[in-house]
Design an enzyme around this catalytic site. Structure first.
Site, short mmCIF file in Angstrom:
data_model
loop_
_atom_site.label_atom_id
_atom_site.label_comp_id
_atom_site.label_asym_id
_atom_site.label_seq_id
_atom_site.Cartn_x
_atom_site.Cartn_y
_atom_site.Cartn_z
N ASP A 52 -33.42 -26.84 35.35
CA ASP A 52 -34.75 -26.43 35.47
C ASP A 52 -35.81 -27.22 34.63
OD1 ASP A 52 -34.77 -24.86 37.65
OD2 ASP A 52 -34.14 -23.29 36.36
N GLU A 126 -46.18 -22.07 34.39
CA GLU A 126 -47.19 -21.41 33.93
C GLU A 126 -47.96 -22.27 32.64
OE1 GLU A 126 -44.45 -21.89 31.55
OE2 GLU A 126 -43.65 -20.21 32.47
N ASP A 154 -49.71 -10.37 21.88
CA ASP A 154 -49.18 -11.54 21.38
C ASP A 154 -49.76 -12.84 22.42
OD1 ASP A 154 -47.39 -10.29 19.90
OD2 ASP A 154 -45.64 -10.94 20.94
N THR A 165 -40.54 -16.63 38.42
CA THR A 165 -39.40 -16.23 38.14
C THR A 165 -38.72 -16.74 36.63
OG1 THR A 165 -38.66 -18.14 39.53
CG2 THR A 165 -38.16 -15.88 40.45
N TYR A 167 -40.83 -17.36 32.81
CA TYR A 167 -41.18 -16.72 31.54
C TYR A 167 -41.94 -15.37 31.88
CZ TYR A 167 -43.04 -16.44 26.65
OH TYR A 167 -43.40 -16.15 25.44
N ASN A 168 -42.72 -15.74 33.12
CA ASN A 168 -43.37 -14.52 33.69
C ASN A 168 -42.48 -13.33 33.91
OD1 ASN A 168 -45.79 -13.27 35.45
ND2 ASN A 168 -44.09 -13.38 36.84
N PHE A 169 -41.48 -13.41 34.52
CA PHE A 169 -40.30 -12.61 34.91
C PHE A 169 -39.84 -11.85 33.67
CE2 PHE A 169 -36.02 -11.49 36.31
CZ PHE A 169 -36.41 -10.41 37.61
P1 NAD Z 1 -35.49 -23.86 28.41
O1 NAD Z 1 -34.39 -24.71 28.55
O2 NAD Z 1 -35.47 -22.87 27.09
O3 NAD Z 1 -35.28 -22.95 29.81
C1 NAD Z 1 -35.63 -21.72 29.75
C2 NAD Z 1 -35.05 -20.99 31.04
O4 NAD Z 1 -36.14 -20.71 31.85
C3 NAD Z 1 -34.04 -21.58 31.64
O5 NAD Z 1 -32.79 -20.67 31.90
C4 NAD Z 1 -34.39 -21.97 32.83
O6 NAD Z 1 -33.25 -22.40 33.80
C5 NAD Z 1 -35.51 -21.24 33.25
N1 NAD Z 1 -36.49 -21.44 34.08
C6 NAD Z 1 -37.28 -22.48 34.05
N2 NAD Z 1 -37.99 -22.56 35.12
C7 NAD Z 1 -37.81 -21.36 35.98
C8 NAD Z 1 -38.21 -20.78 37.27
N3 NAD Z 1 -39.31 -21.34 37.73
N4 NAD Z 1 -37.62 -19.81 37.58
C9 NAD Z 1 -36.58 -19.21 37.03
N5 NAD Z 1 -36.23 -19.84 35.98
C10 NAD Z 1 -36.67 -21.03 35.25
O7 NAD Z 1 -36.88 -24.64 28.54
P2 NAD Z 1 -37.16 -25.46 29.66
O8 NAD Z 1 -35.89 -25.77 30.42
O9 NAD Z 1 -37.99 -26.55 28.83
O10 NAD Z 1 -38.11 -24.81 30.56
C11 NAD Z 1 -39.45 -24.38 30.07
C12 NAD Z 1 -39.63 -23.06 30.68
O11 NAD Z 1 -38.98 -22.04 30.11
C13 NAD Z 1 -40.94 -22.45 30.68
O12 NAD Z 1 -41.92 -22.95 31.84
C14 NAD Z 1 -40.97 -21.16 30.72
O13 NAD Z 1 -41.04 -20.62 31.86
C15 NAD Z 1 -39.63 -20.76 30.37
N6 NAD Z 1 -39.57 -19.93 29.01
C16 NAD Z 1 -38.85 -18.86 29.34
C17 NAD Z 1 -39.11 -17.79 28.11
C18 NAD Z 1 -38.45 -16.46 28.44
O14 NAD Z 1 -37.93 -16.19 29.66
N7 NAD Z 1 -38.44 -15.40 27.39
C19 NAD Z 1 -39.47 -18.05 27.21
C20 NAD Z 1 -40.12 -19.25 26.85
C21 NAD Z 1 -40.17 -20.39 27.81
#
Ligand code: NAD
Length: 268
Positions: A52, A126, A154, A165, A167-169
């Site tokens: 992703d 997001e 935060d 699906t 960060y939001n999820f």
């Molecule tokens: P990363 O490699 O740390 O990826 C984070 C995770 O988010 C991976 O498992 C990826 O598959 C998943 N992901 C990304 N977009 C998705 C989507 N639309 N639906 C379901 N899963 C999804 O970082 P990255 O690859 O540079 O991705 C950046 C994204 O990471 C941000 O847009 C944010 O949504 C996500 N994120 C998640 C968290 C959390 O879940 N606590 C925290 C920070 C960022």
């Protein structure tokens, strides 16, 4: 003379991705396509190899192109990445037969205004407004100029349907089907005490609404803006306006059930 059918190949550098890229290029050439490893705006399709993160970077780096994307997943989750490396033959067959749908991906625009000037961001998943150095933030939130809340916690995630699906999820937000024109505001660790009241759950906002977030005056220099995971820091933020973007990304979809299958296989 027949026109060249250029296909851009955008890949990360993992071993599995490089192996997939080599195989893909060979098979595309055999089928009369012209694969290009440097981005061409004359291409008819972008194929992104990776997870992703690779998909998100490919869109940001190429300035949100209108050329449709299809993803081959060599990463972990691969929510955006529809195909597996062993599905290249069937993908080429179905692509040539035009046996697919084109899906729209809605994005979010943010206008970050400081005391000096405004900056513009577009997010696929997001835009997050957080405190620097993990500090609590106090934010005034308005929807179409109506005051909604004084948020303390935060931070706040403003998610697109496709980003719901991500960060939001993880933050307890709802899953929103990608074709629903909407944005979702999801709190990150909202504080609820006798001193502060913040909405504890997310709210789904119609796609034509304007979300305005204003940091309290003494916090104007302690705000961090995250766009699809990339950090931006601005001095003296006055307001951040968030709306659904007019720009759209297009993605090939080979199965109408793909979304639900993906949800079940990746989250349950
Ligand atoms: P990363 O490699 O740390 O990826 C984070 C995770 O988010 C991976 O498992 C990826 O598959 C998943 N992901 C990304 N977009 C998705 C989507 N639309 N639906 C379901 N899963 C999804 O970082 P990255 O690859 O540079 O991705 C950046 C994204 O990471 C941000 O847009 C944010 O949504 C996500 N994120 C998640 C968290 C959390 O879940 N606590 C925290 C920070 C960022």
């Amino acid at each position: 003379m027949s026109e060249e059918r250029i296909i851009n190949i955008i890949s990360n550098r993992n071993y599995e991705s490089r192996k997939t890229k080599k195989n893909l290029i060979y098979k595309l050439r055999k089928n009369g396509f012209e694969p290009s490893e440097t981005y061409s705006d004359k291409a008819e399709l972008n194929i992104c190899i990776g997870g992703d993160g690779a998909f998100l970077r490919a869109i940001h780096r190429n300035a949100f192109p209108e050329i449709p994307f299809v993803g081959i997943n060599t990463g972990h989750l691969g929510f955006f990445q529809e195909l597996l490396p062993n599905e290249i033959d069937s993908f080429i067959r179905r692509y040539k037969a035009q046996d697919y749908q084109v899906e729209k991906i809605y994005m979010v625009d943010a206008t970050v205004c400081t005391k000096k000037k405004c900056f513009y961001l577009t997010g696929i998943n997001e835009i997050v407004i957080k405190g620097v150095r993990s500090k609590v933030v106090h934010l005034e939130v308005f929807i179409n100029d109506n005051h909604l809340q004084r948020f303390s916690g935060d931070g706040l995630i403003v998610s697109t349907p496709s980003g719901s699906t991500a960060y939001n999820f993880s933050a307890g937000g709802s899953i929103v089907y990608p074709s629903l024109e909407s944005l979702q505001i999801t709190p990150l660790a909202p504080i609820n005490s006798s001193a502060y009241r913040s909405l504890p759950n997310s709210a789904i906002i119609p796609g034509d609404a304007i979300i305005q977030i204003k940091p309290e005056l003494r916090y104007e220099n302690s705000i961090l803006v995250l766009n699809d995971g990339m950090e931006f820091k601005y001095d003296s933020i006055v307001s951040i306006d968030l709306t659904m973007s007019d720009k759209k990304i297009y993605k090939l979809n080979f199965s109408k059930d793909m979304y639900w299958n993906n949800l079940k296989s990746k989250f349950l």
